[in-house]
Design an enzyme around this catalytic site. Structure first.
Site, mmCIF file in Angstrom:
data_model
loop_
_atom_site.group_PDB
_atom_site.id
_atom_site.type_symbol
_atom_site.label_atom_id
_atom_site.label_comp_id
_atom_site.label_asym_id
_atom_site.label_seq_id
_atom_site.Cartn_x
_atom_site.Cartn_y
_atom_site.Cartn_z
ATOM 1 N N GLU B 62 0.809 -1.215 0.000
ATOM 2 C CA GLU B 62 0.000 0.000 0.000
ATOM 3 C C GLU B 62 0.845 1.270 0.000
ATOM 4 O O GLU B 62 0.466 2.284 -0.597
ATOM 5 C CB GLU B 62 -0.940 0.007 1.214
ATOM 6 C CG GLU B 62 -1.991 -1.104 1.205
ATOM 7 C CD GLU B 62 -1.474 -2.447 1.696
ATOM 8 O OE1 GLU B 62 -0.313 -2.511 2.184
ATOM 9 O OE2 GLU B 62 -2.212 -3.448 1.590
ATOM 10 N N PHE B 87 -6.132 -0.097 5.499
ATOM 11 C CA PHE B 87 -4.861 -0.071 4.766
ATOM 12 C C PHE B 87 -4.738 1.188 3.906
ATOM 13 O O PHE B 87 -3.669 1.479 3.370
ATOM 14 C CB PHE B 87 -4.717 -1.333 3.912
ATOM 15 C CG PHE B 87 -5.078 -2.594 4.641
ATOM 16 C CD1 PHE B 87 -4.685 -2.784 5.962
ATOM 17 C CD2 PHE B 87 -5.843 -3.581 4.037
ATOM 18 C CE1 PHE B 87 -5.031 -3.927 6.656
ATOM 19 C CE2 PHE B 87 -6.196 -4.727 4.733
ATOM 20 C CZ PHE B 87 -5.798 -4.904 6.039
#
Lengths: 281, 318
Positions: B62, B87
């Site tokens: 991410e 996330f």
């Protein structure tokens, strides 16, 4: 094309700028800046294809991203002397209301800067994004980036390194400043990087080494070679071996000047070792 | 008289995002999408199938996704990143802070599975702090639409806005009741129900619950005003102040911790301009847990019944 002498003269002037900038505000990062002076001079004056002026999108020109933003003094000096903003503005480095923040930022609209950096490990991802944008825009120009060796300890780099190889980001030349130093000591002592070359190669990158990263001719040769290796379905990494604090004898080969400014006496010694060439700001 | 809203068929808000992205794919060639190994969960499959060259699968990475999105804006792209809310925010806060918000990049951070209604996966995945994290970033727009139609409209609208946006939506099927053709205006609260005794300001999945609560309150002879705050930042101060001027008390409702959420933003406006009794429907500084969405909303007091109780309580405080 500038002669080696002209580039060396510019480098000497950039060193003076760096020393004077950090001395004036008694803060900033001279060590890494001095180590990369030749690289920046070569990059902005010989290697990159640049348009006149500045716009954020940078279409139809090569772009550069500085990931280890703390070496802003060398970046600012070279940008100013390449014409992005008035050289006199170097006088405002780290002062209130300045466009020359301690770490580079787009926030104050300084021409030449396309991303904020300083919190380490983020520039590789940004460079990859910009490289993908170039591909979508069918723009054949290249993306260059610079990263510290200590900075490779940040995990995000390895996400980015894995992505670039897997997705054939072959319009990117990412340079790592291998000076072997970081704030708390040598990279070997703090967190040993092992073989950076082997790591990049294992991830699927093409690696070019520049043994003497403080020699203009060696840099030009190495970067020119790196350019010829783009467009071959692999990202290119340049390992630039430099000496931190290069050009000022008492600052060399130590991490002591990573983030420390010289006092009046030390400034004078440093400037004497680098006589004025193009004129101080 | 309460206005009647009809559920035209429950749908997940994440599918609204997917549908909006599909439309953007056709209408705006600068829109690109990035996903961290959750293409199906984020309903990004259509965009990926139709525009493979504009879809970037980054893997479970991410931080790299956020940085790449920032880089893609340089060259004129409008990147939409997709992963779970947890996330999309906490995991990559510094990347968003430096490379997106401080750098002023035109990145749209699109976050699914927000809040407790993620359900059985439990607290590791149920972020209840994301609105707070994102609204604290200077220049970040924070949007939390209430149903499928509104999420689709919001997705399309944020592509037209220049600047960083956090778009929050969820996994469960919830009532779809806003008009399909309703234009989404960033920062403009929607007045859903007029009332005189209490103002209920709700965001996201709690908007439908607020309408249900208003019906119950009406049956009890209490006239509730209901406002849909889909944009938490910038907040529609005027809509809130105008309403409490009439009702004299307010309940805020959100699927988020009361610390850092919509309720606190509303409390700040009221404290500055018009001190007013307020009750908070939100989680009480706690993590979530496994369970069905309905069980969790019930256990953590995030439903119509809780809004009714809070309304009755706040009216007594006037």
């Amino acid at each position: 094309m500038a002669s080696t002498q002209q580039l060396n003269d510019l480098t000497t002037q950039v060193r003076r700028d760096i020393l004077r900038m950090v001395h004036k505000v008694n803060s900033g990062h001279p060590g890494g800046s001095l180590g990369c002076a030749e690289f920046f001079v070569a990059l902005y004056n010989e290697i990159m294809e640049r348009k006149e002026g500045f716009d954020m999108d940078g279409k139809n020109e090569d772009l550069f991203f500085l990931s280890n933003g703390h070496i802003s003094p060398v970046y600012y000096s070279v940008l100013a002397r390449a014409g992005y903003f008035p050289v006199d503005e170097l006088n405002t480095f780290r002062l209130i209301d300045s466009r020359l923040q301690g770490h580079p930022t787009t926030h104050e609209g300084l021409p030449g800067i396309r991303i904020a950096s300083g919190s380490l490990g983020q520039g590789m991802s940004v460079a990859i994004g910009a490289a993908e944008a170039k591909k979508l825009n069918k723009d054949n120009h290249l993306i260059y980036s610079l990263h510290g060796d200590g900075e490779l300890q940040e995990g995000q780099n390895w996400e980015a390194i894995m992505y670039a190889a897997a997705n054939k980001v072959d319009n990117l030349i990412a340079t790592v400043d291998l000076n072997g130093q970081q704030i708390d000591g040598s990279t070997d002592q703090v967190l040993n990087l092992g073989s950076v070359r082997a790591k990049f190669e294992a991830f699927g990158w093409t690696v070019v080494e520049i043994e003497n990263g403080n020699n203009i001719e060696a840099i030009l040769e190495g970067m020119t070679k790196a350019k010829t290796l783009t467009g071959q379905e692999k990202p290119v990494c340049v390992l630039l071996k430099t000496v931190m604090g290069n050009g000022v004898d008492f600052m060399m080969h130590t991490h002591a000047w990573h983030g420390k400014a010289p006092n009046d006496e030390q400034l004078e010694i440093g400037l004497n070792q680098n006589p004025e060439t193009l004129g101080d700001y | 008289m309460t206005k009647t809203y009809t559920n035209t068929g429950s749908k997940d808000t994440r599918s609204g995002f997917g549908a909006g992205l599909t439309e953007l794919g056709k209408s705006n060639e600068n829109v690109v999408a990035l996903c961290a190994d959750l293409t199906g969960s984020l309903k990004m499959d259509d965009f990926k199938a139709n525009h493979p060259e504009r879809f970037f699968q980054v893997g479970i990475a991410e931080a790299n996704m956020i940085g790449m999105a920032a880089g893609l804006t340089i060259g004129g792209k409008i990147p939409f990143t997709g992963t779970f809310a947890n996330f999309s925010t906490g995991r990559v806060y510094d990347q968003i802070r430096q490379s997106v918000a401080y750098s002023g990049k035109n990145v749209k951070i699109c976050a699914s599975h927000a809040g407790i209604t993620l359900g059985e996966d439990g607290a590791t995945h149920q972020i209840l702090e994301d609105i707070g994290l994102m609204k604290m970033l200077p220049g970040m727009v924070v949007i939390n639409p209430c149903d499928y139609n509104q999420t689709k409209a919001a997705t399309i609208a944020i592509a037209e806005y220049e600047g960083p946006v956090y778009l929050r939506f969820g996994r469960p099927k919830v009532a779809n009741f806003t008009p399909e053709d309703q234009k989404f205006e960033i920062g403009k609260a929607l007045h859903l129900q007029s009332g005189t005794d209490v103002t209920i300001v709700a965001t996201g999945h709690l908007v439908w619950e607020a309408l249900e609560a208003a019906k119950t309150l009406n049956e009890k002879g209490i006239s509730a005003e209901v406002i849909n705050i889909h944009t938490i930042k910038p907040l529609d101060d005027k809509a809130i102040l105008d309403s409490v001027t009439k009702t004299g008390c307010i309940v805020t409702a959100e699927e988020h911790n009361y610390l850092g959420g919509l309720g606190e933003s509303v409390a700040r406006i009221l404290a500055q301009h018009k001190p007013t009794p307020q009750e908070f429907i939100a989680t009480n500084d706690t993590f979530g847990e496994s369970g069905t969405p309905a069980q969790l909303m019930d256990k953590y007091g995030l439903n119509a019944e809780a809004i009714v109780k809070a309304s009755e309580k706040v009216i007594k405080r006037k």
